[in-house]
Design a protein around this motif. Structure first.
Motif, PDB file in Angstrom:
ATOM      1  N   TRP A  75       1.002  -1.191   0.043  1.00  0.00           N
ATOM      2  CA  TRP A  75       0.044   0.045   0.060  1.00  0.00           C
ATOM      3  C   TRP A  75       0.609   1.060   0.216  1.00  0.00           C
ATOM      4  CZ3 TRP A  75      -4.719   0.645  -1.704  1.00  0.00           C
ATOM      5  CH2 TRP A  75      -5.504  -0.268  -1.427  1.00  0.00           C
ATOM      6  N   ALA A  76       1.931   1.239   1.079  1.00  0.00           N
ATOM      7  CA  ALA A  76       2.763   2.403   0.828  1.00  0.00           C
ATOM      8  C   ALA A  76       3.227   2.737  -0.530  1.00  0.00           C
ATOM      9  CB  ALA A  76       3.880   2.183   1.945  1.00  0.00           C
ATOM     10  N   LEU A  77       3.762   1.514  -1.201  1.00  0.00           N
ATOM     11  CA  LEU A  77       4.486   1.663  -2.346  1.00  0.00           C
ATOM     12  C   LEU A  77       3.778   2.098  -3.682  1.00  0.00           C
ATOM     13  CD1 LEU A  77       6.725  -1.337  -2.197  1.00  0.00           C
ATOM     14  CD2 LEU A  77       7.736   0.791  -2.273  1.00  0.00           C
ATOM     15  N   ILE A  78       2.433   1.955  -3.601  1.00  0.00           N
ATOM     16  CA  ILE A  78       1.379   2.155  -4.346  1.00  0.00           C
ATOM     17  C   ILE A  78       0.929   3.386  -4.036  1.00  0.00           C
ATOM     18  CG2 ILE A  78      -0.940   1.653  -5.370  1.00  0.00           C
ATOM     19  CD1 ILE A  78       0.054  -1.608  -4.674  1.00  0.00           C
ATOM     20  N   GLU A  79       0.257   3.774  -2.913  1.00  0.00           N
ATOM     21  CA  GLU A  79      -0.506   5.067  -2.594  1.00  0.00           C
ATOM     22  C   GLU A  79       0.354   6.404  -2.163  1.00  0.00           C
ATOM     23  OE1 GLU A  79      -3.753   5.440  -2.728  1.00  0.00           O
ATOM     24  OE2 GLU A  79      -3.749   3.119  -3.537  1.00  0.00           O
ATOM     25  N   ASP A  80       1.439   5.822  -1.419  1.00  0.00           N
ATOM     26  CA  ASP A  80       2.156   6.870  -0.846  1.00  0.00           C
ATOM     27  C   ASP A  80       3.454   7.431  -1.424  1.00  0.00           C
ATOM     28  OD1 ASP A  80       0.160   7.378   1.114  1.00  0.00           O
ATOM     29  OD2 ASP A  80       1.218   5.685   2.428  1.00  0.00           O
ATOM     30  N   TRP A  81       4.085   6.561  -2.642  1.00  0.00           N
ATOM     31  CA  TRP A  81       5.253   6.832  -2.802  1.00  0.00           C
ATOM     32  C   TRP A  81       5.555   7.895  -3.812  1.00  0.00           C
ATOM     33  CZ3 TRP A  81       8.050   4.121   0.121  1.00  0.00           C
ATOM     34  CH2 TRP A  81       9.492   3.883  -0.199  1.00  0.00           C
ATOM     35  N   PRO A  82       6.591   8.714  -3.509  1.00  0.00           N
ATOM     36  CA  PRO A  82       6.801  10.090  -4.167  1.00  0.00           C
ATOM     37  C   PRO A  82       7.114   9.527  -5.733  1.00  0.00           C
ATOM     38  CG  PRO A  82       8.866   9.398  -2.924  1.00  0.00           C
ATOM     39  CD  PRO A  82       7.645   8.337  -2.486  1.00  0.00           C
ATOM     40  N   LEU A  83       7.680   8.391  -6.078  1.00  0.00           N
ATOM     41  CA  LEU A  83       7.963   8.255  -7.163  1.00  0.00           C
ATOM     42  C   LEU A  83       6.871   7.164  -8.155  1.00  0.00           C
ATOM     43  CD1 LEU A  83      11.869   7.006  -7.118  1.00  0.00           C
ATOM     44  CD2 LEU A  83      10.972   9.253  -7.618  1.00  0.00           C
ATOM     45  N   GLU A  84       6.719   7.553  -9.517  1.00  0.00           N
ATOM     46  CA  GLU A  84       5.692   6.856 -10.277  1.00  0.00           C
ATOM     47  C   GLU A  84       6.238   5.686 -10.733  1.00  0.00           C
ATOM     48  OE1 GLU A  84       2.416   7.460 -10.741  1.00  0.00           O
ATOM     49  OE2 GLU A  84       2.823   9.194  -9.010  1.00  0.00           O
ATOM     50  N   GLU A  85       7.600   5.428 -10.911  1.00  0.00           N
ATOM     51  CA  GLU A  85       8.381   4.725 -11.569  1.00  0.00           C
ATOM     52  C   GLU A  85       9.875   4.527 -11.183  1.00  0.00           C
ATOM     53  OE1 GLU A  85       9.460   5.805 -16.111  1.00  0.00           O
ATOM     54  OE2 GLU A  85       7.342   5.367 -15.543  1.00  0.00           O
ATOM     55  N   GLY A  86      10.310   3.501 -11.047  1.00  0.00           N
ATOM     56  CA  GLY A  86      11.834   3.117 -10.816  1.00  0.00           C
ATOM     57  C   GLY A  86      11.961   1.710 -10.874  1.00  0.00           C
ATOM     58  N   PRO A  87      13.296   1.428 -11.217  1.00  0.00           N
ATOM     59  CA  PRO A  87      13.572  -0.215 -11.267  1.00  0.00           C
ATOM     60  C   PRO A  87      13.570  -0.717  -9.904  1.00  0.00           C
ATOM     61  CG  PRO A  87      15.555   1.206 -11.583  1.00  0.00           C
ATOM     62  CD  PRO A  87      14.471   2.216 -11.836  1.00  0.00           C
ATOM     63  N   VAL A  88      13.959   0.062  -8.746  1.00  0.00           N
ATOM     64  CA  VAL A  88      13.950  -0.620  -7.442  1.00  0.00           C
ATOM     65  C   VAL A  88      12.398  -0.534  -6.911  1.00  0.00           C
ATOM     66  CG1 VAL A  88      14.992  -0.450  -5.077  1.00  0.00           C
ATOM     67  CG2 VAL A  88      16.186   0.171  -6.893  1.00  0.00           C
ATOM     68  N   LEU A  89      11.595   0.378  -7.214  1.00  0.00           N
ATOM     69  CA  LEU A  89      10.442   0.442  -6.865  1.00  0.00           C
ATOM     70  C   LEU A  89       9.497  -0.907  -7.495  1.00  0.00           C
ATOM     71  CD1 LEU A  89       7.506   1.385  -5.854  1.00  0.00           C
ATOM     72  CD2 LEU A  89       7.668   3.111  -7.977  1.00  0.00           C
ATOM     73  N   ASP A  90       9.909  -1.143  -8.801  1.00  0.00           N
ATOM     74  CA  ASP A  90       9.335  -2.288  -9.511  1.00  0.00           C
ATOM     75  C   ASP A  90       9.746  -3.441  -9.008  1.00  0.00           C
ATOM     76  OD1 ASP A  90       8.080  -0.439 -11.305  1.00  0.00           O
ATOM     77  OD2 ASP A  90       9.481  -0.617 -13.033  1.00  0.00           O
ATOM     78  N   LYS A  91      10.970  -3.609  -8.554  1.00  0.00           N
ATOM     79  CA  LYS A  91      11.308  -4.693  -7.789  1.00  0.00           C
ATOM     80  C   LYS A  91      10.492  -4.915  -6.612  1.00  0.00           C
ATOM     81  CE  LYS A  91      15.357  -7.011  -5.663  1.00  0.00           C
ATOM     82  NZ  LYS A  91      16.609  -6.892  -5.219  1.00  0.00           N
ATOM     83  N   ALA A  92      10.436  -3.906  -5.782  1.00  0.00           N
ATOM     84  CA  ALA A  92       9.905  -3.990  -4.547  1.00  0.00           C
ATOM     85  C   ALA A  92       8.395  -4.487  -4.373  1.00  0.00           C
ATOM     86  CB  ALA A  92       9.623  -2.642  -3.661  1.00  0.00           C
ATOM     87  N   LEU A  93       7.625  -3.876  -5.541  1.00  0.00           N
ATOM     88  CA  LEU A  93       6.335  -4.293  -5.929  1.00  0.00           C
ATOM     89  C   LEU A  93       6.224  -5.887  -6.266  1.00  0.00           C
ATOM     90  CD1 LEU A  93       4.980  -1.181  -7.533  1.00  0.00           C
ATOM     91  CD2 LEU A  93       3.972  -2.054  -5.405  1.00  0.00           C
ATOM     92  N   ALA A  94       7.158  -6.346  -7.023  1.00  0.00           N
ATOM     93  CA  ALA A  94       7.016  -7.696  -7.437  1.00  0.00           C
ATOM     94  C   ALA A  94       7.617  -8.627  -6.337  1.00  0.00           C
ATOM     95  CB  ALA A  94       8.369  -7.913  -8.640  1.00  0.00           C
TER      96      ALA A  94
END
Length: 82
Positions: free
Chosen positions: A31-50
């Motif tokens: 939820w934090a990564l989807i709702e509150d995150w300041p970046l819309e995209e990024g390789p590490v963000l994508d990895k964290a969601l995965a």
């Protein structure tokens, strides 16, 4: 996804009104990564969601999601306490 982590992660000044967000489950991390995150995209963000998705499918551990959240915070420049 709902197992409480032994060591929560506090994300500073990331909430809807700039408040700290305490993350203590993989679901909370998602939820934090989807709702509150300041970046819309990024390789590490994508990895964290995965990784969070892999936990929900039984293919990763909650600690993996916690570590991925911290790595995503570093990528995004989000201050955290772990």
């Amino acid at each position: 996804m709902r197992t409480v982590w032994k060591n929560p992660v506090t994300l500073h000044a990331i909430g809807e009104e700039g408040e700290d967000v305490v993350v203590d489950t993989t679901l909370g991390a998602s939820w934090a990564l989807i709702e509150d995150w300041p970046l819309e995209e990024g390789p590490v963000l994508d990895k964290a969601l995965a990784v969070c998705a892999a936990v929900s499918n039984g293919k990763a551990k909650d600690e993996d999601a916690r570590k991925a959240l911290i790595e995503a915070a570093i990528e995004a420049g989000v201050r955290y306490t772990a």
